[in-house]
Motif scaffolding. Structure first.
Motif, PDB file in Angstrom:
ATOM      1  N   SER A  31     -38.039  -7.290 -24.896  1.00  0.00           N
ATOM      2  CA  SER A  31     -37.496  -8.202 -23.762  1.00  0.00           C
ATOM      3  C   SER A  31     -38.478  -8.365 -22.750  1.00  0.00           C
ATOM      4  N   TYR A  74     -31.968   1.032 -16.661  1.00  0.00           N
ATOM      5  CA  TYR A  74     -30.612   0.838 -17.364  1.00  0.00           C
ATOM      6  C   TYR A  74     -30.118   1.712 -18.196  1.00  0.00           C
ATOM      7  N   ILE A 124     -20.700  -7.966 -20.721  1.00  0.00           N
ATOM      8  CA  ILE A 124     -22.131  -8.435 -20.345  1.00  0.00           C
ATOM      9  C   ILE A 124     -22.240  -8.403 -18.576  1.00  0.00           C
ATOM     10  N   TRP A 125     -21.249  -8.057 -18.055  1.00  0.00           N
ATOM     11  CA  TRP A 125     -21.387  -7.884 -16.328  1.00  0.00           C
ATOM     12  C   TRP A 125     -22.406  -7.039 -15.872  1.00  0.00           C
ATOM     13  N   GLY A 127     -25.113  -5.798 -17.538  1.00  0.00           N
ATOM     14  CA  GLY A 127     -26.358  -6.497 -17.497  1.00  0.00           C
ATOM     15  C   GLY A 127     -26.899  -7.733 -16.634  1.00  0.00           C
ATOM     16  N   LEU A 128     -25.844  -8.506 -16.531  1.00  0.00           N
ATOM     17  CA  LEU A 128     -26.050  -9.801 -15.489  1.00  0.00           C
ATOM     18  C   LEU A 128     -26.461  -9.180 -14.245  1.00  0.00           C
ATOM     19  N   CYS A 165     -32.323 -17.623 -13.697  1.00  0.00           N
ATOM     20  CA  CYS A 165     -31.812 -17.585 -14.970  1.00  0.00           C
ATOM     21  C   CYS A 165     -32.383 -16.843 -15.993  1.00  0.00           C
ATOM     22  N   LEU A 219     -31.488 -13.161 -15.372  1.00  0.00           N
ATOM     23  CA  LEU A 219     -30.040 -13.128 -15.633  1.00  0.00           C
ATOM     24  C   LEU A 219     -30.047 -12.782 -17.235  1.00  0.00           C
ATOM     25  N   LEU A 220     -30.903 -13.623 -17.986  1.00  0.00           N
ATOM     26  CA  LEU A 220     -30.980 -13.431 -19.520  1.00  0.00           C
ATOM     27  C   LEU A 220     -31.652 -12.131 -20.046  1.00  0.00           C
ATOM     28  N   LEU A 267     -29.000  -9.381 -19.330  1.00  0.00           N
ATOM     29  CA  LEU A 267     -28.129  -9.575 -20.268  1.00  0.00           C
ATOM     30  C   LEU A 267     -28.525  -8.785 -21.633  1.00  0.00           C
ATOM     31  N   GLY A 318     -29.145  -4.861 -21.112  1.00  0.00           N
ATOM     32  CA  GLY A 318     -27.901  -4.335 -20.879  1.00  0.00           C
ATOM     33  C   GLY A 318     -27.059  -4.177 -22.188  1.00  0.00           C
ATOM     34  N   PHE A 319     -26.934  -5.453 -22.801  1.00  0.00           N
ATOM     35  CA  PHE A 319     -26.082  -5.481 -23.942  1.00  0.00           C
ATOM     36  C   PHE A 319     -26.660  -4.561 -25.055  1.00  0.00           C
TER      37      PHE A 319
END
Length: 163
Positions: free
Chosen positions: A28, A87, A97-98, A100-101, A138, A141-142, A145, A148-149
């Motif tokens: 990532s 994490y 998703i929250w 991770g966001l 952005c 955020l991605l 996400l 996290g996910f």
């Protein structure tokens, strides 16, 4: 001897969730900092990984080259192991998703608001353009996400298969 192929009843040995977390972290970091380098190249953002890592401390010609960007992307991949481990330690049991966001947003705020004075090549937060805020926001955020996910999913899958 039989001409029939052997059935594959053997399963691959499972990797630990921690090992997968490290793989997710590196991948990532490389993916999203690589996209950030593209955003910098196309002038969507005033900063790139090389701006933080190299141009803040060395004012040489090579820091503006593609080699500096590639090296910075790889270094960010390695540094991303730390955020993936954070994490994993604190949020791996959270689904959806929250988490991770929020993680990505907090990480963005820490880097662009709190740590910016450590990087002289980066303008102060209020001096950055709104394009940079939106683009980097952005991307973070991605990134959050994705981390996290992926980590939560691996943790859940590992625990379900262990039962």
């Amino acid at each position: 001897m039989s001409d029939k192929p052997k059935e594959q009843n053997q399963q691959e040995p499972q990797q630990s969730v921690l090992t997968k977390t490290l793989i997710i972290g590196f991948a990532s970091g490389v993916l999203w900092s690589g996209l950030a380098a593209l955003a910098y190249y196309f002038h969507f953002s005033e900063v790139s990984a090389a701006s933080f890592l190299f141009r803040s401390y060395w004012q040489t010609e090579w820091t503006g080259t593609w080699l500096a960007e590639v090296l910075a992307v790889i270094i960010v991949g390695v540094l991303s192991l730390i955020s993936a481990l954070l994490y994993y330690m604190f949020l791996k049991k959270k689904n959806g998703i929250w988490p991770g966001l929020i993680f990505g947003l907090v990480l963005w705020a820490v880097i662009f608001v709190i740590l910016t004075p450590l990087f002289p090549a980066i303008p102060a937060f209020m001096e950055l353009s709104s394009d940079t805020w939106v683009t980097t926001g952005c991307l973070f955020l991605l990134y959050g996400l994705f981390i996290g996910f992926s980590i939560s999913f691996e943790y859940k899958e590992f625990n379900e298969s262990a039962n």
